[in-house]
Structure formats: C-alpha cells, structure tokens
Write a protein that holds these residues in place. Structure first.
Motif, PDB file in Angstrom:
ATOM      1  N   MET A 200       0.816  -1.200   0.000  1.00 33.25           N
ATOM      2  CA  MET A 200       0.000   0.000   0.000  1.00 33.25           C
ATOM      3  C   MET A 200       0.853   1.255   0.000  1.00 33.25           C
ATOM      4  SD  MET A 200      -2.990  -1.300   2.572  1.00 33.25           S
ATOM      5  CE  MET A 200      -3.648   0.336   2.781  1.00 33.25           C
ATOM      6  N   GLU A 201       0.355   2.269  -0.694  1.00 30.97           N
ATOM      7  CA  GLU A 201       1.081   3.530  -0.793  1.00 30.97           C
ATOM      8  C   GLU A 201       0.775   4.390   0.437  1.00 30.97           C
ATOM      9  OE1 GLU A 201       2.286   6.686  -4.284  1.00 30.97           O
ATOM     10  OE2 GLU A 201       0.387   5.617  -4.407  1.00 30.97           O
ATOM     11  N   ASP A 202       1.240   3.878   1.558  1.00 26.14           N
ATOM     12  CA  ASP A 202       0.980   4.499   2.850  1.00 26.14           C
ATOM     13  C   ASP A 202       2.164   4.188   3.751  1.00 26.14           C
ATOM     14  OD1 ASP A 202       0.028   4.518   5.691  1.00 26.14           O
ATOM     15  OD2 ASP A 202      -1.838   5.184   4.777  1.00 26.14           O
ATOM     16  N   GLN A 203       2.855   5.222   4.205  1.00 24.70           N
ATOM     17  CA  GLN A 203       4.098   5.033   4.954  1.00 24.70           C
ATOM     18  C   GLN A 203       3.906   4.211   6.217  1.00 24.70           C
ATOM     19  OE1 GLN A 203       2.803   7.987   4.014  1.00 24.70           O
ATOM     20  NE2 GLN A 203       4.358   9.346   3.163  1.00 24.70           N
ATOM     21  N   LYS A 204       2.853   4.513   6.974  1.00 22.37           N
ATOM     22  CA  LYS A 204       2.629   3.797   8.231  1.00 22.37           C
ATOM     23  C   LYS A 204       2.229   2.345   7.989  1.00 22.37           C
ATOM     24  CE  LYS A 204       3.487   7.055  11.262  1.00 22.37           C
ATOM     25  NZ  LYS A 204       2.469   7.635  12.155  1.00 22.37           N
ATOM     26  N   GLU A 205       1.384   2.125   6.990  1.00 23.01           N
ATOM     27  CA  GLU A 205       0.962   0.754   6.701  1.00 23.01           C
ATOM     28  C   GLU A 205       2.164  -0.106   6.313  1.00 23.01           C
ATOM     29  OE1 GLU A 205      -1.780  -0.595   7.327  1.00 23.01           O
ATOM     30  OE2 GLU A 205      -3.500   0.691   6.931  1.00 23.01           O
ATOM     31  N   THR A 220       6.223   2.739  17.278  1.00 25.04           N
ATOM     32  CA  THR A 220       7.484   2.969  17.968  1.00 25.04           C
ATOM     33  C   THR A 220       8.182   4.240  17.494  1.00 25.04           C
ATOM     34  OG1 THR A 220       9.637   1.993  18.518  1.00 25.04           O
ATOM     35  CG2 THR A 220       8.792   1.586  16.299  1.00 25.04           C
ATOM     36  N   THR A 221       8.867   4.879  18.425  1.00 24.48           N
ATOM     37  CA  THR A 221       9.745   6.004  18.078  1.00 24.48           C
ATOM     38  C   THR A 221      11.204   5.651  18.370  1.00 24.48           C
ATOM     39  OG1 THR A 221       9.446   7.002  20.274  1.00 24.48           O
ATOM     40  CG2 THR A 221       7.918   7.701  18.537  1.00 24.48           C
ATOM     41  N   ILE A 367       0.218   9.961  14.830  1.00 29.57           N
ATOM     42  CA  ILE A 367       1.178  10.954  14.363  1.00 29.57           C
ATOM     43  C   ILE A 367       2.201  11.129  15.476  1.00 29.57           C
ATOM     44  CG2 ILE A 367       1.507  13.382  13.773  1.00 29.57           C
ATOM     45  CD1 ILE A 367      -1.265  13.366  12.524  1.00 29.57           C
ATOM     46  N   THR A 368       3.492  10.949  15.152  1.00 30.39           N
ATOM     47  CA  THR A 368       4.555  11.043  16.152  1.00 30.39           C
ATOM     48  C   THR A 368       5.680  11.936  15.652  1.00 30.39           C
ATOM     49  OG1 THR A 368       5.894   9.190  15.354  1.00 30.39           O
ATOM     50  CG2 THR A 368       4.033   8.648  16.806  1.00 30.39           C
ATOM     51  N   GLU A 369       6.649  12.159  16.533  1.00 31.97           N
ATOM     52  CA  GLU A 369       7.767  13.043  16.186  1.00 31.97           C
ATOM     53  C   GLU A 369       8.732  12.421  15.184  1.00 31.97           C
ATOM     54  OE1 GLU A 369       8.980  10.937  20.098  1.00 31.97           O
ATOM     55  OE2 GLU A 369       7.154  11.719  19.140  1.00 31.97           O
ATOM     56  N   VAL A 370       8.573  11.121  14.880  1.00 37.59           N
ATOM     57  CA  VAL A 370       9.480  10.477  13.923  1.00 37.59           C
ATOM     58  C   VAL A 370       8.829  10.296  12.558  1.00 37.59           C
ATOM     59  CG1 VAL A 370      10.757   9.281  15.747  1.00 37.59           C
ATOM     60  CG2 VAL A 370       8.813   8.139  14.657  1.00 37.59           C
ATOM     61  N   ASP A 371       7.704  10.927  12.339  1.00 38.71           N
ATOM     62  CA  ASP A 371       6.998  10.731  11.068  1.00 38.71           C
ATOM     63  C   ASP A 371       7.813  11.173   9.862  1.00 38.71           C
ATOM     64  OD1 ASP A 371       4.893   9.644  12.408  1.00 38.71           O
ATOM     65  OD2 ASP A 371       3.372  10.943  11.533  1.00 38.71           O
ATOM     66  N   GLN A 372       8.621  12.197  10.007  1.00 38.14           N
ATOM     67  CA  GLN A 372       9.417  12.619   8.859  1.00 38.14           C
ATOM     68  C   GLN A 372      10.427  11.543   8.458  1.00 38.14           C
ATOM     69  OE1 GLN A 372       8.547  15.484   7.151  1.00 38.14           O
ATOM     70  NE2 GLN A 372       9.759  14.353   5.653  1.00 38.14           N
ATOM     71  N   PHE A 373      10.983  10.846   9.442  1.00 39.11           N
ATOM     72  CA  PHE A 373      11.889   9.728   9.145  1.00 39.11           C
ATOM     73  C   PHE A 373      11.122   8.610   8.437  1.00 39.11           C
ATOM     74  CE2 PHE A 373      13.596   5.547  10.145  1.00 39.11           C
ATOM     75  CZ  PHE A 373      14.936   5.689   9.833  1.00 39.11           C
ATOM     76  N   ILE A 374       9.915   8.327   8.905  1.00 36.44           N
ATOM     77  CA  ILE A 374       9.099   7.272   8.295  1.00 36.44           C
ATOM     78  C   ILE A 374       8.767   7.629   6.853  1.00 36.44           C
ATOM     79  CG2 ILE A 374       6.877   6.072   8.424  1.00 36.44           C
ATOM     80  CD1 ILE A 374       7.037   6.516  11.508  1.00 36.44           C
ATOM     81  N   ILE A 375       8.464   8.894   6.608  1.00 41.14           N
ATOM     82  CA  ILE A 375       8.154   9.352   5.252  1.00 41.14           C
ATOM     83  C   ILE A 375       9.363   9.224   4.345  1.00 41.14           C
ATOM     84  CG2 ILE A 375       7.571  11.392   3.875  1.00 41.14           C
ATOM     85  CD1 ILE A 375       5.846  12.284   6.335  1.00 41.14           C
ATOM     86  N   SER A 376      10.522   9.691   4.803  1.00 44.73           N
ATOM     87  CA  SER A 376      11.722   9.634   3.964  1.00 44.73           C
ATOM     88  C   SER A 376      12.159   8.192   3.726  1.00 44.73           C
ATOM     89  CB  SER A 376      12.861  10.440   4.600  1.00 44.73           C
ATOM     90  OG  SER A 376      13.215   9.917   5.870  1.00 44.73           O
ATOM     91  N   THR A 377      11.974   7.326   4.724  1.00 42.95           N
ATOM     92  CA  THR A 377      12.291   5.905   4.548  1.00 42.95           C
ATOM     93  C   THR A 377      11.400   5.275   3.485  1.00 42.95           C
ATOM     94  OG1 THR A 377      13.094   5.645   6.813  1.00 42.95           O
ATOM     95  CG2 THR A 377      12.323   3.653   5.692  1.00 42.95           C
ATOM     96  N   PHE A 378      10.131   5.608   3.530  1.00 41.75           N
ATOM     97  CA  PHE A 378       9.202   5.079   2.534  1.00 41.75           C
ATOM     98  C   PHE A 378       9.586   5.542   1.131  1.00 41.75           C
ATOM     99  CE2 PHE A 378       5.054   5.144   0.265  1.00 41.75           C
ATOM    100  CZ  PHE A 378       4.747   3.793   0.373  1.00 41.75           C
TER     101      PHE A 378
END
Length: 388
Positions: A200-205, A220-221, A367-378
């Motif tokens: 899925m085109e969803d970073q968290k999923e 997790t953070t 939504i957490t403080e590490v979301d930008q890392f999750i986005i860039s990783t995706f």
C-alpha cells in the motif's frame, strides 16, 4: 457552492482511473506528509467563531473522500429531508487540514471526514467544532468501541463513519502454501511472489508490516527499531516489490499480482469481482494490524448546522447504516449491524467484521515526532523497488 443538484463530486484529476476503490484515496493520506500537515496547522490556532447559522437551511456542503457515500442513500436523504447535498473531495488528510486551515472558518463546508489520527489535531487547531450530542440522538446506536476511542474520548469532535483494518491477499495458484501472518507475507514476497508484490502507498501501513512481524510496537519512536525496519525493507523486500498501490480491488479482480497488501473492504470487493472468487485468499495476519476509523466532524464556521446534524444523525440510523455497509464493505460501527448484514445476506461478512480476539491485536496509527523519518524511509523504499 451550488445547491441545485443533490450530489457533486470533485475528484482530483490525478486520482481518476480504473480500479479506484471506495476508500482508495486514503492511500494518499501520507502523500503530503507530516511536514505539509504541520505547515497547514502553523497558523493561528485559536478556534474560529461558530456561526450557528443555517437554522432553516436546506443545503449541506460536505468535504470527503470521493465515492465514500452510497449515492442512493444520499438521494433518499434528500427526498425525505429536502436537504440538497454537495460533496467535494480531497485526496489526503493533510490536504483536508490545509484547506480548512487556510479558510479559517470560511471554507463553506459543513461536514468533513477525517481519519482517526487527524481528529485530535484538527480539534486542537480549531478546525472542527465540539459536537452537541443532544442533536445526535442516534449516537446511542454506536458501539462503544467506536464512540469512545483513544483519539476522541466520548466522540467529543467526531462520529464514526466507517472503520476497518489491514491484511493481505495471495494468489493460491502461485503461492500454494497457507499464509497466516506478516512474517509469512515477508517470506512469500521474497520467494514465490517475487516481482509480483504490491504494498500500500501508505508510509505507516508499510512500516506496520515489519513492526508487527517482529513483535515490535507499531507506533514505535525507537531509533533502533526504525533503522532496523529501514535496512530490512531496503535490502530484503523492496527489490521484490512491483508496485505501491492502495487502490487494490481491480488488481485482485484481474489477477494482476500474486501478493497484495490491502484493506479488508477493498480485498473483499476484488475477490467478489474476480471470475474465480476462490483464487485469492484473504488473511487477517495473526500478529495484529493497523485499525483505522474515518469520522464525520462538523467544520468550524459551518453555515448549515441544522442540516449537518440531521445528516450525521441519519447516517447512524440502523437501516441507513446497513445500506452504507453494503455499499462500502466496511463496518459502520452501529450496534447490531453485523447481525443485520448477515440476515440481509451481505456477501463475505467474515471479511467485514472482526472478532473480539482479533480486535485485541489491532492498533491505531499515530502521528509522532518520527513521522518525517518514516516518510523519507518510505520514499527510499519506493525508489529501490523492483530491482531484484
């Protein structure tokens, strides 16, 4: 907005095309990313004035995901109430937040439909208003599990529209062993399904697959957990992935891929549309999964409050709820709707309803403080896809 036609859907051009599931736009929920959401909410955070207008209004302006209401239900509501509904659509929660923040109570919208993880932020920014429960008598019809949630205790700002979870389907003509878990999904992706996998085109999923498979907290953070996810997916999974797609029902219906990460309702639609409905098998992963909930909220500055409350209350009527469930293929959260659906002969109810034991393993994304890392990783994972 014109009130002459009952329904108008303004669909972002880039989202048009075949195979768009009824919840497909939610796959873009992270497309603008946390940065865009924070930017959207960086303005004055004081609540806009509550107009309280529209006492005798016969119009209602809704901002929602495209195709997310049964047109027949909308038409019936208009016929009974005389209220004409205009529906404009957005492609992501950040897009919704940006629009409401820019307008600051002057958007012209009365109702919006945010996903659970955005309700708190929209409320804190004064973009949606506290609900008057006395005007929603049918709120009593909701199951407590969806009306008293961690993201909005007591349904102070939101009312459940639909909810579901995530799993996967696999083509049994390609993968001839039984898959039951996220660990099995990751193994099959690197073996029998290599080159025929969609995520899925969803970073968290995407991240949740790894976290659940390894028994880690999905939200997790912890930097070590996040880096382990990044390295594993880049090295072991991404090379085998053919596509990133959240609109998956057409690919299931047309036998396009062997292993497909998807929401339960979209999987159900695809299987029911397949010429051989037994070819694909749906899996509720044994480790657990994401649970999402989309909600009706009243926009701050809404001009048609009476119509907004009347519509939301109508959606919570058991008969209307059953019609919406039959159209969407997702649980509406109204108590008794499972028995009503089974009694009405709704197909494949086991792909709509989740039992109590499985529910214990589901987690809301946050939504957490590490979301930008999750986005860039995706973004890195997508760039590395298909290189096996």
């Amino acid at each position: 907005m014109s009130s002459h036609e009952p329904i108008k859907a303004l669909i972002p051009r880039e989202m048009l095309g075949r195979g768009m599931g009824r919840r497909a736009f939610l796959g873009g929920a992270g497309a603008l990313g946390l940065t865009a959401f924070l930017a959207a909410c960086s303005g004055n955070s004081s609540a806009g004035s509550n107009s309280g207008g529209g006492a005798g209004s016969k119009t209602l302006n809704m901002y929602s995901w495209a195709g997310y209401n049964d047109p027949a239900v909308i038409e019936d509501f208009t016929a009974r109430s005389g209220i004409s509904i205009t529906v404009d659509s957005y492609g992501s929660n950040p897009e919704l937040a940006a629009k409401l923040n820019a307008a600051r109570g002057t958007s012209g919208y009365d109702i919006c439909v945010p996903t659970h993880s955005y309700v708190k932020q929209l409320a804190e920014q004064g973009l949606i208003q506290e609900l008057d429960h006395s005007r929603l008598p049918n709120l009593a019809n909701l199951d407590p599990g969806v009306s008293d949630t961690t993201f909005d205790p007591g349904s102070k700002y939101s009312v459940c529209k639909a909810w579901g979870s995530t799993g996967f389907v696999y083509d049994t003509t390609v993968i001839q062993r039984e898959l039951t878990s996220w660990a099995d999904f990751l193994d099959a992706a690197q073996n029998e399904a290599s080159g025929s996998v969609s995520i899925m085109e969803d970073q968290k999923e995407c991240m949740f697959i790894y976290m659940f498979a390894n028994g880690l907290p999905p939200n997790t953070t912890d930097e070590a957990h996040l880096e382990a996810y990044r390295e594993y997916f880049l090295s072991n999974v991404a090379p085998h992935v053919q596509a990133f797609a959240s609109a998956t029902n057409a690919s299931v219906a047309n036998n396009e891929r062997a292993l497909i990460h998807c929401w339960n309702g979209d999987a159900r639609l695809g299987i029911m549309s397949n010429a051989d409905p037994e070819r694909y098998k749906w899996v509720w992963p044994s480790e657990g999964a994401n649970i999402w909930q989309d909600n009706y909220s009243i926009v701050e500055g809404a001009q048609n409050l009476d119509a907004a409350y009347e519509f939301i209350n109508d959606q919570l009527d058991p008969e209307v709820s059953l019609k919406e469930l039959s159209y969407l293929g997702y649980n509406t959260g109204v108590a008794g709707v499972e028995d009503a659906a089974i009694g009405a002969g709704v197909e494949r109810p086991e792909m709509i309803f989740i039992d109590a034991e499985r529910m214990k393993k589901l987690k809301y994304s946050e939504i957490t403080e590490v979301d930008q890392f999750i986005i860039s990783t995706f973004d890195e994972i997508r760039a590395a896809a298909g290189q096996a």
